[in-house]
Design an enzyme around this catalytic site. Structure first.
Site, short mmCIF file in Angstrom:
data_model
loop_
_atom_site.label_atom_id
_atom_site.label_comp_id
_atom_site.label_asym_id
_atom_site.label_seq_id
_atom_site.Cartn_x
_atom_site.Cartn_y
_atom_site.Cartn_z
N LEU A 46 -1.42 -7.15 -13.51
CA LEU A 46 -0.83 -8.15 -12.62
C LEU A 46 0.66 -7.85 -12.46
CD1 LEU A 46 -2.30 -11.62 -13.73
CD2 LEU A 46 -3.00 -10.18 -11.82
N THR A 150 -2.35 -2.55 -1.70
CA THR A 150 -2.57 -1.60 -2.80
C THR A 150 -1.33 -0.78 -3.15
OG1 THR A 150 -3.51 -0.09 -1.16
CG2 THR A 150 -5.07 -1.39 -2.45
N GLY A 192 16.27 7.40 -8.29
CA GLY A 192 17.08 8.41 -8.98
C GLY A 192 18.43 7.85 -9.41
N ILE A 273 11.46 11.34 -5.50
CA ILE A 273 11.64 11.85 -4.13
C ILE A 273 10.85 11.04 -3.10
CG2 ILE A 273 12.25 14.19 -4.87
CD1 ILE A 273 9.31 15.00 -4.27
N HIS A 444 37.28 -19.89 -4.24
CA HIS A 444 38.41 -19.06 -4.67
C HIS A 444 38.63 -19.22 -6.16
CE1 HIS A 444 42.25 -17.00 -4.64
NE2 HIS A 444 42.74 -17.99 -5.36
C1 FAD Z 1 11.43 2.29 -10.23
C2 FAD Z 1 11.30 1.34 -9.07
C3 FAD Z 1 12.26 0.35 -8.90
C4 FAD Z 1 12.14 -0.53 -7.83
N1 FAD Z 1 13.10 -1.50 -7.68
C5 FAD Z 1 13.00 -2.36 -6.66
C6 FAD Z 1 13.95 -3.40 -6.51
O1 FAD Z 1 14.90 -3.54 -7.30
N2 FAD Z 1 13.81 -4.24 -5.48
C7 FAD Z 1 12.79 -4.13 -4.59
O2 FAD Z 1 12.71 -4.93 -3.66
N3 FAD Z 1 11.87 -3.15 -4.71
C8 FAD Z 1 11.95 -2.27 -5.72
N4 FAD Z 1 11.00 -1.30 -5.86
C9 FAD Z 1 9.92 -1.23 -4.87
C10 FAD Z 1 8.83 -2.29 -5.20
O3 FAD Z 1 8.35 -2.07 -6.50
C11 FAD Z 1 7.70 -2.17 -4.20
O4 FAD Z 1 8.21 -2.24 -2.88
C12 FAD Z 1 6.71 -3.31 -4.41
O5 FAD Z 1 6.16 -3.27 -5.70
C13 FAD Z 1 5.59 -3.22 -3.38
O6 FAD Z 1 4.70 -4.26 -3.60
P1 FAD Z 1 3.17 -4.14 -3.16
O7 FAD Z 1 2.56 -5.46 -3.49
O8 FAD Z 1 3.08 -3.64 -1.80
O9 FAD Z 1 2.55 -3.00 -4.08
P2 FAD Z 1 2.56 -2.69 -5.65
O10 FAD Z 1 3.58 -3.46 -6.38
O11 FAD Z 1 2.56 -1.22 -5.77
O12 FAD Z 1 1.15 -3.26 -6.13
C14 FAD Z 1 -0.05 -2.71 -5.70
C15 FAD Z 1 -1.14 -3.03 -6.71
O13 FAD Z 1 -2.41 -2.67 -6.16
C16 FAD Z 1 -3.23 -2.18 -7.20
N5 FAD Z 1 -4.29 -1.38 -6.59
C17 FAD Z 1 -4.17 -0.21 -5.90
N6 FAD Z 1 -5.37 0.21 -5.46
C18 FAD Z 1 -6.28 -0.69 -5.89
C19 FAD Z 1 -7.69 -0.80 -5.77
N7 FAD Z 1 -8.42 0.10 -5.09
N8 FAD Z 1 -8.32 -1.84 -6.36
C20 FAD Z 1 -7.60 -2.76 -7.05
N9 FAD Z 1 -6.26 -2.71 -7.20
C21 FAD Z 1 -5.62 -1.70 -6.61
C22 FAD Z 1 -2.27 -1.37 -8.05
O14 FAD Z 1 -2.77 -1.18 -9.35
C23 FAD Z 1 -1.02 -2.25 -8.01
O15 FAD Z 1 -0.99 -3.14 -9.11
C24 FAD Z 1 11.06 -0.42 -6.92
C25 FAD Z 1 10.09 0.57 -7.11
C26 FAD Z 1 10.20 1.43 -8.17
C27 FAD Z 1 9.13 2.48 -8.38
N1 NAD Z 2 16.92 -1.48 -5.72
C1 NAD Z 2 15.87 -1.31 -4.95
O1 NAD Z 2 15.62 -2.07 -4.02
C2 NAD Z 2 14.94 -0.18 -5.21
C3 NAD Z 2 15.02 0.54 -6.39
C4 NAD Z 2 14.13 1.58 -6.59
C5 NAD Z 2 13.19 1.88 -5.63
N2 NAD Z 2 13.13 1.15 -4.50
C6 NAD Z 2 12.14 1.49 -3.45
O2 NAD Z 2 11.34 2.57 -3.86
C7 NAD Z 2 11.32 3.57 -2.85
C8 NAD Z 2 11.23 4.92 -3.47
O3 NAD Z 2 12.44 5.27 -4.14
P1 NAD Z 2 12.86 6.80 -4.30
O4 NAD Z 2 14.19 6.85 -4.95
O5 NAD Z 2 11.73 7.57 -4.88
O6 NAD Z 2 12.93 7.27 -2.79
P2 NAD Z 2 14.14 7.31 -1.74
O7 NAD Z 2 13.47 7.47 -0.45
O8 NAD Z 2 15.07 6.18 -1.95
O9 NAD Z 2 14.95 8.63 -2.11
C9 NAD Z 2 14.31 9.87 -2.19
C10 NAD Z 2 15.37 10.96 -2.23
O10 NAD Z 2 14.70 12.17 -2.56
C11 NAD Z 2 15.21 13.20 -1.73
N3 NAD Z 2 14.17 14.24 -1.63
C12 NAD Z 2 12.97 14.15 -1.00
N4 NAD Z 2 12.28 15.30 -1.17
C13 NAD Z 2 13.05 16.12 -1.93
C14 NAD Z 2 12.88 17.42 -2.47
N5 NAD Z 2 11.76 18.12 -2.26
N6 NAD Z 2 13.88 17.94 -3.20
C15 NAD Z 2 15.02 17.24 -3.44
N7 NAD Z 2 15.23 16.01 -2.97
C16 NAD Z 2 14.26 15.44 -2.23
C17 NAD Z 2 15.52 12.51 -0.42
O11 NAD Z 2 16.47 13.26 0.32
C18 NAD Z 2 16.08 11.17 -0.90
O12 NAD Z 2 17.46 11.21 -1.10
C19 NAD Z 2 12.60 3.37 -2.05
O13 NAD Z 2 12.38 3.72 -0.72
C20 NAD Z 2 12.87 1.92 -2.20
O14 NAD Z 2 12.36 1.23 -1.09
C21 NAD Z 2 14.00 0.14 -4.27
#
Ligand code: FAD
Ligand code: NAD
Length: 463
Positions: A46, A150, A192, A273, A444
């Protein structure tokens, strides 16, 4: 996960939701609150990516390690000295406990609302029917409406694949029991840069490699430049505009080779990436659903991928953010409850890159507005703000983007700038003119006054 027992007979629901991340869980919860009979199917945990291996654990790490940056800033200003030692094991335990407690609270809330949760893999087998399978059990759920939420998984390429021992993705990084002494960060995007800051604060040496020629490429170029300036002062090594050929684990070290013949070695590598949608193997073909690019589900203006089938969150690739997924969930439920029949509209969606400095952005930037009218920018440097001075974190600025005399976008870079994001979103949403500045009293002293300063500053042509 508190689960529903698997039925032997077919069960029918008004709504079946697949995926319990921010999109799916919020859809299920809000639908149940509307009196809709809901089944929620989740194959892992969850909370999805965001709670378990995304937004929340990274912010737990960034929050706990933030005093390291604050002390470093004050010590540069020669008003404090000393060292902060991070107990990384204790931090991991705290993070894991908080996440587990949140999952438990989510399960309890779902149960209270009468949501049937199936800990299973879901697959559409024909329009109106989803098969849910668990290693030992299987069942068929009938739906009137289906929400597919998903989510996504990390992008990998041949030669750029995590083993989650030496070469990590976000899940591997967040499972580390201790931080490495050196880290190669492949991809200078959100993941990253947030993870590199966490590692840096524990004393890790950072090398960043990106295919593009600037970091944080979704941000305004001036913001990227300011951000990189701070990280360079942290002595991070940047190799930008470089194509990565491979990253391999060799003798317990991560070795990265570039197409132009360079080689970098570190204790670990992080691959960040981008993300790909989880759209394979969920039975989309039985519904005639179309996908685009790496498999993002195509939706119409009502977020429908097929009749009575909605695709929300990362799966549709519109905006890969948790709050975007939740907002889409809210729209779908309002539609199912007959509370809206208009198309999905989201207004300005804020984006924050966390750390120190942070970046915040809402609305449109000059590059988005080319040829659309008279574009101007006004800005305010944090160095002139008393709170930025108090925290000895004066690098950065707030920038307002104007289109034909109205605020079209706001961005900022600096310590704690995420704090005024919601205010900025409301200003962009209301498309303030310069006269509207007097509608609201800004406290402020506050960092928000840097936003006020940028709103009041002279409007110039964008560089
Ligand atoms: C390291 C990292 C940091 C992030 N930080 C931020 C942030 O600070 N702020 C922000 O806004 N976003 C952030 N994101 C992005 C954010 O996590 C995603 O945009 C968000 O989780 C998307 O929500 P979702 O519900 O679409 O999918 P998800 O959160 O990916 O949930 C999808 C769920 O579906 C389940 N699922 C998949 N296929 C099936 C199936 N066939 N049957 C049953 N269950 C299934 C998966 O197990 C999963 O639990 C971050 C992402 C990462 C990786
Ligand atoms: N604070 C937040 O809101 C937050 C934090 C983490 C993740 N996220 C979400 O998760 C998503 C994924 O994050 P992310 O950092 O994986 O993707 P990203 O799209 O933010 O960045 C990917 C980076 O990888 C580089 N890249 C792509 N292919 C490459 C290659 N072959 N070699 C070298 N560099 C390469 C791109 O130029 C880009 O700068 C984001 O788009 C964001 O929406 C959000």
């Amino acid at each position: 996960m508190t689960s529903n027992s698997f039925p032997t007979e077919t069960r029918s629901y008004d709504l079946v939701v697949v995926g319990a991340g921010p999109g799916g869980f919020d859809a299920a919860l809000e639908a149940a609150e509307e009196g809709i009979k809901v089944a929620l199917v989740e194959k892992e945990l969850l909370g999805g990516t965001c709670l378990n291996v995304g937004c929340i654990p990274t912010k737990m790490y960034l929050g706990a390690t933030s005093p390291v940056e604050e002390l470093a800033a004050q010590s540069k200003a020669r008003v404090a000295k000393g060292e902060i030692e991070i107990d990384f094991k204790a931090l991991c335990t705290k993070k894991d406990r908080f996440i587990a407690a949140t999952r438990k609270a989510m399960a309890q809330k779902a149960k209270k609302l009468g949501i049937d949760i199936y800990p299973a893999v879901a697959k559409v087998i024909e329009p109106g029917k989803v098969e849910v399978s668990h290693p030992e059990e299987q069942a068929v759920l009938e739906y009137k409406n289906l929400v597919l939420a998903t989510g996504s998984h990390p992008t990998v390429f041949p030669g750029l694949e995590p083993d989650n021992e030496t070469i990590l993705d976000n899940t591997g990084f967040l499972a580390l029991e201790e931080m490495p002494t050196s880290l190669l960060v492949i991809g200078a995007g959100f993941i990253g840069l947030e993870m590199a800051q966490i590692a840096h604060r524990t004393g890790c040496k950072i090398t960043v490699v990106d295919a593009l020629d600037r970091i944080a490429v979704y941000e305004d170029p001036e913001v990227s430049k300011a951000l990189q300036g701070v990280f360079k002062r942290h002595k991070w090594q940047f190799n930008l505009g470089v194509k990565v050929k491979s990253v391999t684990a060799e003798n317990g070290q991560a070795v990265l080779r570039t197409e132009d013949g360079q080689e970098f070695t570190a204790e670990k590598a992080l691959i960040a990436i981008g993300r790909r949608p989880n759209s394979a193997d969920i039975g989309l073909e039985t519904l005639g659903v179309e996908t685009a690019g790496p498999g993002f589900v195509k939706v119409n203006e009502n977020l429908e991928a097929a009749d009575n089938v909605y695709a929300i969150g990362d799966l549709n690739g519109k905006i890969l953010l948790a709050h975007a997924a939740s907002h889409q969930a809210g729209y779908v439920v309002r539609r199912l409850a007959g509370k809206t029949d208009g198309p999905y509209e989201h207004g300005p969606v804020p984006s924050i890159l966390y750390g120190s400095p942070e970046t915040m952005r809402v609305g449109l930037m000059p590059a988005d507005l080319e040829g659309q009218g008279e574009v101007k920018v006004s800005s305010f440097p944090l160095v002139a703000n008393p709170i930025a001075q108090a925290y000895a974190s004066t690098q950065g600025f707030v920038k307002v983007v104007w289109l034909d005399g109205k605020v079209a976008g706001i961005t900022a870079v600096g310590h704690h700038v995420s704090g005024f994001t919601t205010a900025a979103a409301m200003i962009v949403q209301e498309a303030w003119t310069k006269d509207d500045i007097h509608k609201v009293v800004f406290p402020h002293p506050s960092l928000d006054e840097a936003l006020l300063g940028a709103l009041k500053a002279e409007q110039l042509d964008p560089k």
